[in-house]
Enzyme design. Sequence first.
Site, PDB file in Angstrom:
ATOM      1  N   GLU A 168      -9.291 -14.812  25.299  1.00  0.00           N
ATOM      2  CA  GLU A 168      -9.451 -16.244  25.082  1.00  0.00           C
ATOM      3  C   GLU A 168      -8.905 -17.123  26.202  1.00  0.00           C
ATOM      4  OE1 GLU A 168     -11.136 -17.611  22.622  1.00  0.00           O
ATOM      5  OE2 GLU A 168     -11.586 -15.661  21.739  1.00  0.00           O
ATOM      6  N   SER A 190       4.983  -7.302 -43.863  1.00  0.00           N
ATOM      7  CA  SER A 190       6.337  -6.779 -44.099  1.00  0.00           C
ATOM      8  C   SER A 190       7.220  -6.759 -42.863  1.00  0.00           C
ATOM      9  CB  SER A 190       6.239  -5.361 -44.670  1.00  0.00           C
ATOM     10  OG  SER A 190       5.545  -5.372 -45.900  1.00  0.00           O
TER      11      SER A 190
END
Length: 814
Positions: free
Chosen positions: A104, A483
């Site tokens: 680059e 229960s």
Amino acid sequence: MTDRKKIVLRIKFPKINSRKIIKAIILCFILSVALISGGFFGAYLAIKDNLPDVGELEQIKPPIISAVYSDDGQLIREFAVERRIQIPYEKIPEVLRQAIVATEDPRFFTHKGIDYRGILRALKEDFFRIITGKTRLHGGSTITQQLARSLFLHPQQTLRRKLKEMLVAREIEQKYTKEKIFELYCNQFYLGHGAWGVESASQLYFGKSVTELTLPEAALIAGIFRGPAIYSPYNNPRVTLNRRNHVLNRMVEEGYLSRQQAEELKKLPLGVLPLRRVTYQAGDYFLEEVRKYVERKYGEEALYRGGLRIYTSINMNYQKYAEEALNRGLRVQDKKYGWRRDKRNLLAEGKQELEKVWLESWNSLPPVPGQTEEAIVLEVSQTEAKVRIKNFTGRMTNKGIEWTRARYLNQLLKPGDVILVEIKSVDENAGTAVVSLDQEPAVEGAFIAIDVATGQIKAMGGGYSFKRSQFNRATQALRQTGSAIKPIFYTAALEKGFTPASVIVDEPTNFVDKWTGEPWTPKNYDGEFRGAVTLRKGLEESRNVVTAKLLDYISPQVGVEYCRKFGITSTIYPYLSLALGAFEVTLQELTSAFTVFPNKGQRARPYFITRIEDKDGNILEENLPQIEEVISPQIAYMMTYMLQGVVQRGTAAAAASLNWPLGGKTGTTNKFTDAWFIGFSPSLCAGVWVGYDTKISLGNRQSGAVVALPIWIDFFARVIEDKKKEFLAAQAGAEGSETVTNPEAVLIEDFEVPPNVVFVTIDRKTGLLASPVCKYPFQEVFLPGTEPNRYCSLQDHLRVLDYYSERKAREERE
């Protein structure tokens, strides 16, 4: 011939003053230069006045992933709008720095933001590209210019933008170091398939941190900067390979590696991992609770863009065990109802090429034995079917399909059907698997596990599939408890003067509910009555009449007060039917309430986030256990001891096979619409609920012991096995030997007996002191001074209906 006169016209020009001409030319030149300079200067001023303040670069906060961690620090989930992981310059490896710079901006570390030599080179290359008819031109932009354009400017290629880009680049270079600019560059850009920055790209393409990249891997990532849409190793592998090799060539030209090295590296494949490699992620319901909490408290911006580090209480092993146990249990339950003809068919959808269809639920990993996968039916006969699971070919026979109520496979399946199969075995080399027919259950369930000492939620399952339904049945579903609520009322009874040996007559009883004024006659689960029974037996066998008498004695108002003390906040009314769980709570509430028993009477409020940090490591929130005393350690131990009896002899006797100190309580509601089991070890409490979202029956006698308890056992068996292995490994390390004790004989935790309780041998049936003629001697626990004061006799034995005819089928009792 007449001579003609030649006529010559002579034109006289005025005399030219050359000095005046030169002066005029100079004047025109000066005016032109002034006009051009003025134009350029004016344009410069106009552009400069509109330039962004590069000082804002320090304030620019690109979206950063927020990470979620398990209780041992493992990364388990990320939240983000962009998959971006910031990385400092120091962690960017040299190979990647060299690859990016070579490709680059070769003179990045020497220029001042603008590379004039690079611009001339780009112009020369563009000239030849125009001649050859190529339209894509090079811009000659430096890394700093690219950063300036990305952060501050629009992407359109215009002269005005180019001038701005150059000016901004110069200002960035004056304000920041090269290292900082390069760091910003590596973290800023999109690198394809949802990855922003080099760290995210490294993890996406290679499954590792950028610090571990090899040279060709770094070259691939460097090459993607120029165009992630073009240079995709998944969409354009050949083009991307050429691009990677171009980066290697550039590194040779810049002297970072030799030509021979580059040629060897160019022979290597791209080596990227499969894009669709998402593995099974446990904890969707738990992590959704995390997401909702953080977004509600800190906002969407902080969660998805702020880079938060969220530390949670989840134990991923426990979470995996919980989800597998719940899903397996729900599939087992669902098979009781037979085969459903609700399967999707691809051929009917117009998808004729079954070998090319990729189902949404599939990932790229091979099938794993013991797990379930969606499969596509390719061929089917009476006794055999050929199916496709991902890229594997599966074989299925009609063995074990009795649950479908069919005899042959072709009565159930046809080509193109999408079905669920369980993987029995896999041959990865051959790409084949042996599978059995399964089915996604219609029945739902929930699971939660809580550390009893801290209240930390260690596992959570809110349903069979988060993808199918995001409704969390562990925290959001209000269901009747049956229960399972009884231990709270037994606790109240112990504090009101009862003992585990107190006797209550189990007989038909008519009550008048003082709250409603209505008559109420409770029935036992088995429709029978036992006569005189102890509190212990009433709890172990879940005798409804016994609990109703207890609640009537202490009053339903006191029952409500105790529910509140145990942390239940859902709406409860003081009806006598409260004794049988005729009110609705969440699984989390009830499971948290049960932690009081193994935690010596204290309840730690449940929580799932331990700490939250911002992206810089500053602590935003830190949660510690919030402990509140509910009952005394003595009463808590007495209840724990009684609930151990439920596991050892009562309705949860199937869990006794785990051979571990465990206690708990089953629960079943009227018409079998809800099945529960809440149980605990000395350190962990877990709850299971099973039912349909619409309150319809699970089926006759599909109780908590039958439906929910097996899921709990499945989970705890693996937890106990892990504890044994950890203990034995630590023991072996301490002793410096690989030889350890028999794992089956290892017991590494037990319920601690508090002071000020006494153990007395009683007759378990009569609740009196055991004599030599008693058949059921038992060590019972009492507060000092409350133990029985006489021995039982033969007459006492005869008052107990089943003293000499003990029933065996307790696994069906509720």
